[in-house]
Design an enzyme around this catalytic site. Structure first.
Site, PDB file in Angstrom:
ATOM      1  N   GLY A 167      75.843  53.061  24.285  1.00  0.00           N
ATOM      2  CA  GLY A 167      75.634  52.305  25.528  1.00  0.00           C
ATOM      3  C   GLY A 167      76.420  51.015  25.590  1.00  0.00           C
ATOM      4  O   GLY A 167      77.591  50.939  25.203  1.00  0.00           O
ATOM      5  N   ASP A 201      72.658  48.597  13.866  1.00  0.00           N
ATOM      6  CA  ASP A 201      71.671  49.401  14.610  1.00  0.00           C
ATOM      7  C   ASP A 201      70.594  49.886  13.648  1.00  0.00           C
ATOM      8  O   ASP A 201      70.715  49.720  12.423  1.00  0.00           O
ATOM      9  CB  ASP A 201      72.345  50.571  15.354  1.00  0.00           C
ATOM     10  CG  ASP A 201      71.672  50.830  16.708  1.00  0.00           C
ATOM     11  OD1 ASP A 201      70.446  51.071  16.719  1.00  0.00           O
ATOM     12  OD2 ASP A 201      72.362  50.770  17.744  1.00  0.00           O
ATOM     13  N   ASN A 248      72.529  42.211  21.547  1.00  0.00           N
ATOM     14  CA  ASN A 248      72.483  43.249  22.586  1.00  0.00           C
ATOM     15  C   ASN A 248      71.302  44.202  22.446  1.00  0.00           C
ATOM     16  O   ASN A 248      70.828  44.738  23.444  1.00  0.00           O
ATOM     17  CB  ASN A 248      73.805  44.039  22.552  1.00  0.00           C
ATOM     18  CG  ASN A 248      73.687  45.354  23.293  1.00  0.00           C
ATOM     19  OD1 ASN A 248      73.696  45.379  24.522  1.00  0.00           O
ATOM     20  ND2 ASN A 248      73.527  46.453  22.555  1.00  0.00           N
ATOM     21  N   ALA A 249      70.817  44.437  21.211  1.00  0.00           N
ATOM     22  CA  ALA A 249      69.766  45.451  21.002  1.00  0.00           C
ATOM     23  C   ALA A 249      68.593  45.179  21.925  1.00  0.00           C
ATOM     24  O   ALA A 249      68.175  44.031  22.103  1.00  0.00           O
ATOM     25  CB  ALA A 249      69.297  45.427  19.544  1.00  0.00           C
ATOM     26  N   GLY A 250      68.092  46.220  22.526  1.00  0.00           N
ATOM     27  CA  GLY A 250      66.962  46.034  23.437  1.00  0.00           C
ATOM     28  C   GLY A 250      66.223  47.346  23.618  1.00  0.00           C
ATOM     29  O   GLY A 250      66.774  48.433  23.379  1.00  0.00           O
ATOM     30  N   LEU A 292      50.478  46.761  33.471  1.00  0.00           N
ATOM     31  CA  LEU A 292      49.859  45.865  32.491  1.00  0.00           C
ATOM     32  C   LEU A 292      48.491  46.351  32.000  1.00  0.00           C
ATOM     33  O   LEU A 292      48.219  46.341  30.796  1.00  0.00           O
ATOM     34  CB  LEU A 292      49.753  44.456  33.110  1.00  0.00           C
ATOM     35  CG  LEU A 292      49.253  43.347  32.211  1.00  0.00           C
ATOM     36  CD1 LEU A 292      50.088  43.216  30.939  1.00  0.00           C
ATOM     37  CD2 LEU A 292      49.274  42.019  32.972  1.00  0.00           C
ATOM     38  N   TYR A 347      58.821  43.743  29.261  1.00  0.00           N
ATOM     39  CA  TYR A 347      60.290  43.631  29.239  1.00  0.00           C
ATOM     40  C   TYR A 347      60.748  42.410  30.042  1.00  0.00           C
ATOM     41  O   TYR A 347      61.603  41.636  29.590  1.00  0.00           O
ATOM     42  CB  TYR A 347      60.851  44.924  29.832  1.00  0.00           C
ATOM     43  CG  TYR A 347      62.355  45.061  29.817  1.00  0.00           C
ATOM     44  CD1 TYR A 347      63.054  45.277  28.636  1.00  0.00           C
ATOM     45  CD2 TYR A 347      63.084  45.017  31.011  1.00  0.00           C
ATOM     46  CE1 TYR A 347      64.436  45.444  28.639  1.00  0.00           C
ATOM     47  CE2 TYR A 347      64.463  45.182  31.024  1.00  0.00           C
ATOM     48  CZ  TYR A 347      65.134  45.397  29.831  1.00  0.00           C
ATOM     49  OH  TYR A 347      66.499  45.560  29.832  1.00  0.00           O
ATOM     50  N   THR A 398      73.748  53.981  31.473  1.00  0.00           N
ATOM     51  CA  THR A 398      73.590  54.217  30.027  1.00  0.00           C
ATOM     52  C   THR A 398      72.439  55.208  29.822  1.00  0.00           C
ATOM     53  O   THR A 398      71.769  55.602  30.778  1.00  0.00           O
ATOM     54  CB  THR A 398      73.224  52.925  29.262  1.00  0.00           C
ATOM     55  OG1 THR A 398      71.918  52.501  29.685  1.00  0.00           O
ATOM     56  CG2 THR A 398      74.207  51.814  29.476  1.00  0.00           C
TER      57      THR A 398
HETATM   58  P1  NAD Z   1      70.425  51.661  24.844  1.00  0.00           P
HETATM   59  O1  NAD Z   1      68.992  52.075  24.682  1.00  0.00           O
HETATM   60  O2  NAD Z   1      71.412  52.699  25.225  1.00  0.00           O
HETATM   61  O3  NAD Z   1      70.925  50.912  23.524  1.00  0.00           O
HETATM   62  C1  NAD Z   1      70.141  49.951  22.861  1.00  0.00           C
HETATM   63  C2  NAD Z   1      70.523  49.948  21.398  1.00  0.00           C
HETATM   64  O4  NAD Z   1      69.683  49.001  20.718  1.00  0.00           O
HETATM   65  C3  NAD Z   1      70.306  51.311  20.752  1.00  0.00           C
HETATM   66  O5  NAD Z   1      71.446  51.676  20.016  1.00  0.00           O
HETATM   67  C4  NAD Z   1      69.107  51.082  19.865  1.00  0.00           C
HETATM   68  O6  NAD Z   1      69.072  51.922  18.721  1.00  0.00           O
HETATM   69  C5  NAD Z   1      69.270  49.610  19.493  1.00  0.00           C
HETATM   70  N1  NAD Z   1      68.004  49.048  19.035  1.00  0.00           N
HETATM   71  C6  NAD Z   1      66.789  49.190  19.601  1.00  0.00           C
HETATM   72  N2  NAD Z   1      65.850  48.600  18.836  1.00  0.00           N
HETATM   73  C7  NAD Z   1      66.479  48.076  17.770  1.00  0.00           C
HETATM   74  C8  NAD Z   1      66.042  47.366  16.615  1.00  0.00           C
HETATM   75  N3  NAD Z   1      64.752  47.082  16.424  1.00  0.00           N
HETATM   76  N4  NAD Z   1      66.969  46.975  15.706  1.00  0.00           N
HETATM   77  C9  NAD Z   1      68.282  47.263  15.890  1.00  0.00           C
HETATM   78  N5  NAD Z   1      68.739  47.948  16.957  1.00  0.00           N
HETATM   79  C10 NAD Z   1      67.862  48.354  17.886  1.00  0.00           C
HETATM   80  O7  NAD Z   1      70.402  50.444  25.879  1.00  0.00           O
HETATM   81  P2  NAD Z   1      71.563  49.836  26.791  1.00  0.00           P
HETATM   82  O8  NAD Z   1      71.334  50.336  28.163  1.00  0.00           O
HETATM   83  O9  NAD Z   1      72.888  49.997  26.156  1.00  0.00           O
HETATM   84  O10 NAD Z   1      71.105  48.309  26.783  1.00  0.00           O
HETATM   85  C11 NAD Z   1      71.692  47.317  25.970  1.00  0.00           C
HETATM   86  C12 NAD Z   1      71.074  45.972  26.329  1.00  0.00           C
HETATM   87  O11 NAD Z   1      71.232  45.712  27.732  1.00  0.00           O
HETATM   88  C13 NAD Z   1      69.565  45.912  26.079  1.00  0.00           C
HETATM   89  O12 NAD Z   1      69.219  44.619  25.633  1.00  0.00           O
HETATM   90  C14 NAD Z   1      68.978  46.171  27.443  1.00  0.00           C
HETATM   91  O13 NAD Z   1      67.681  45.651  27.564  1.00  0.00           O
HETATM   92  C15 NAD Z   1      69.978  45.460  28.326  1.00  0.00           C
HETATM   93  N6  NAD Z   1      69.993  45.910  29.713  1.00  0.00           N
HETATM   94  C16 NAD Z   1      70.420  47.168  30.040  1.00  0.00           C
HETATM   95  C17 NAD Z   1      70.444  47.544  31.386  1.00  0.00           C
HETATM   96  C18 NAD Z   1      70.946  48.895  31.831  1.00  0.00           C
HETATM   97  O14 NAD Z   1      70.985  49.137  33.033  1.00  0.00           O
HETATM   98  N7  NAD Z   1      71.330  49.784  30.951  1.00  0.00           N
HETATM   99  C19 NAD Z   1      70.026  46.651  32.363  1.00  0.00           C
HETATM  100  C20 NAD Z   1      69.592  45.399  31.990  1.00  0.00           C
HETATM  101  C21 NAD Z   1      69.600  45.022  30.658  1.00  0.00           C
END
Ligand code: NAD
Length: 468
Positions: free
Chosen positions: A240, A260, A310-312, A319, A375, A409
């Site tokens: 992603g 990761d 970036n991890a999320g 709630l 979140y 993603t």
């Molecule tokens: P994704 O789920 O594809 O990737 C997230 C990555 O974080 C994964 O590889 C996962 O294994 C890793 N991860 C999760 N928990 C972890 C931990 N405890 N330790 C280490 N790594 C960990 O998500 P994405 O869509 O690529 O999102 C990336 C970031 O962007 C995140 O912070 C997400 O909240 C934020 N975000 C995404 C979007 C979207 O539309 N995709 C929108 C707003 C914000």
């Protein structure tokens, strides 16, 4: 997950169908094809209100570009290099304008009261319909909160409403509008920001307001590999947005440590192998994670320049139905872990001078979202963290946040279809962004020349209708 609607409306049948049914007709956004691509091409028009302070800076940035420069009446201080080297031609906007433009740039830094906003109308009214597709509108103003007089603050604040509305009008052609607020004396810090907002790298960034402050002299960097010699840590890099960040920072010259969770190691290894980086298996919520990361950095590189949190994760539930571990995990991954990692790196003096920290928030953290109290709380906390840290960091280190909107993603692919489709269309560009759009904005923050960009939260959301 590919956007089939975007593909369909760009076929002859699809275009006709969308028009007759009054459906959105997003145009494909132009993105970077090759790293050495000129940051702007085509015809660019520069204008200014009385007392514009950055005209000559704009002249020298654009004077070296591949664009054909034009200037409106009253813009006499375009540097000689811009006028001679790039043949800036005067354009009389009181006559009918035949020319089309890839960018309109207006220096509004000198506006002192609401009456002077008329200059904004006089510049854009005859030219806005002359924008090509995928064009750029960029307004440079001042920070209203530092204006001494109320009429000046009013005029400067007014530019925000102007830019946000223009973005909504021109988005249907894939064009963007943004406002850069420059601090007095920060002209030398403008270069990387102007280049970013004029280029295809900011394809999915619109309706944003960015502050550029005064800093030490920006170092000269190569436009192609500005991050040469830098070490970057990217969390959540196996897929992603994180994978795109790792690839983009490596493209710009950085050596990347991708991190990761252990189950994602095979995927992560593929990403880091392809960019000659290193892979680190680590769950950032483990108590031992900050030390593990710091030890790894110390052992392999003796320090780190760019830290990208970036991890999320999302764990959605309303709630009243949310189990406590959904709350705890979401806060831990998206918010607390960033603080603990930064603390350890700072404590062990591993984050180098002129370092960069970038955190990922979300438009959910700005506007809130149904079923995402956990979140949104975490992502809103990220903004508070960035704003507080920006005032504390020393040694030229900056911290900024990106708040992505709908990005294509695996995270968004798992949304229910109707919510996914709404997320894609409810923005000025009527489409989702790509991971690389977030990555390009991060690369701009990380550029050594962006040393005046600190404490910002920029949305990469195509100017989503959600939030402000
Ligand atoms: P994704 O789920 O594809 O990737 C997230 C990555 O974080 C994964 O590889 C996962 O294994 C890793 N991860 C999760 N928990 C972890 C931990 N405890 N330790 C280490 N790594 C960990 O998500 P994405 O869509 O690529 O999102 C990336 C970031 O962007 C995140 O912070 C997400 O909240 C934020 N975000 C995404 C979007 C979207 O539309 N995709 C929108 C707003 C914000």
């Amino acid at each position: 997950m590919s956007d089939l609607y975007l593909k369909f409306v760009n076929t002859p049948v699809g275009k006709t169908a969308a028009q007759s049914l009054g459906l959105p007709s997003p145009v494909p956004l132009k993105r970077l094809q090759r790293p050495d691509q000129p940051f702007i091409e085509g015809d660019v028009l520069i204008g200014a209100g009385t007392g514009g302070k950055v005209v000559s800076t704009l002249g020298s940035i654009l004077g070296a570009s591949a664009a054909n420069l034009h200037h409106a009446a009253g813009v006499d201080s375009l540097t000689d290099s811009a006028k001679a080297g790039n043949k800036a031609k005067a354009l009389d906007l009181s006559q009918s304008v035949e020319q089309t433009f890839s960018a309109l740039i207006f220096d509004a830094t000198g506006l002192k009261n609401p009456d002077e906003l008329r200059a904004v109308y006089d510049f854009f009214h005859p030219t806005i319909k002359k924008l090509t597709g995928n064009a750029r509108v960029l307004v440079i103003g001042q920070n209203p909160s530092t204006c001494r007089k109320a009429p000046q603050a009013a005029a400067q604040q007014a530019l925000e409403g102007f830019v946000r509305s223009v973005g909504k009008e021109i988005g249907k052609k894939g064009s963007t509008a943004n406002l850069v607020r420059i601090a007095p004396g920060a002209e030398k810090q403008l270069d990387s920001t102007v280049r970013f907002f004029l280029s295809v790298r900011s394809a999915y960034v619109s309706g944003q307001v960015v502050r550029v402050g005064k800093s030490t002299a920006a170092p000269a960097t190569s436009p192609v590999n500005p991050l040469t010699g830098k070490v970057a840590l990217v969390t959540g890099a196996s897929r992603g947005i994180g994978a795109a960040i790792a690839q983009t920072l490596a493209r710009d010259g950085a050596t990347v440590v991708g991190l990761d969770i252990p189950p994602a190691m095979a995927e992560l290894q593929k990403v880091t192998d392809a960019i000659n980086g290193k892979a680190l298996a680590c769950d950032i919520t483990d108590k031992a994670a900050p030390k593990l990361i710091a030890d790894f950095i110390q052992e392999h590189f003796e320090g780190v320049d760019l830290v990208i949190h970036n991890a999320g994760i999302t764990r959605d539930k309303t709630l009243g139905n949310m189990p406590e571990h959904f709350w705890d995990m979401t806060i831990a991954v998206n918010l607390s872990a960033e603080e603990f990692i930064d603390e350890e790196l700072a404590h062990r003096e591993l984050l180098r001078e002129n370092g960069r920290i970038v955190c990922i928030s979300s438009i959910s953290g700005i506007a809130g979202n149904f079923g995402q109290t956990n979140y949104s709380t975490a992502k809103s906390g990220v903004i508070g963290y960035v704003e507080a840290m920006a005032k504390q960091l020393k040694n030229g280190i900056t911290i900024n946040a990106i708040a992505p909107g709908f990005i294509e993603t695996q995270m968004t692919a798992s949304m229910p279809m109707t919510i996914r489709e709404a997320g894609r269309r409810m923005n000025s560009l009527s489409q989702g962004g790509l991971p690389v759009d977030v990555a390009e904005a991060i690369a701009w923050y990380c550029n050594p020349a962006s040393n005046g960009v600190n404490g910002n939260v920029v949305r990469v959301c195509g100017q989503s209708l959600i939030g402000k």
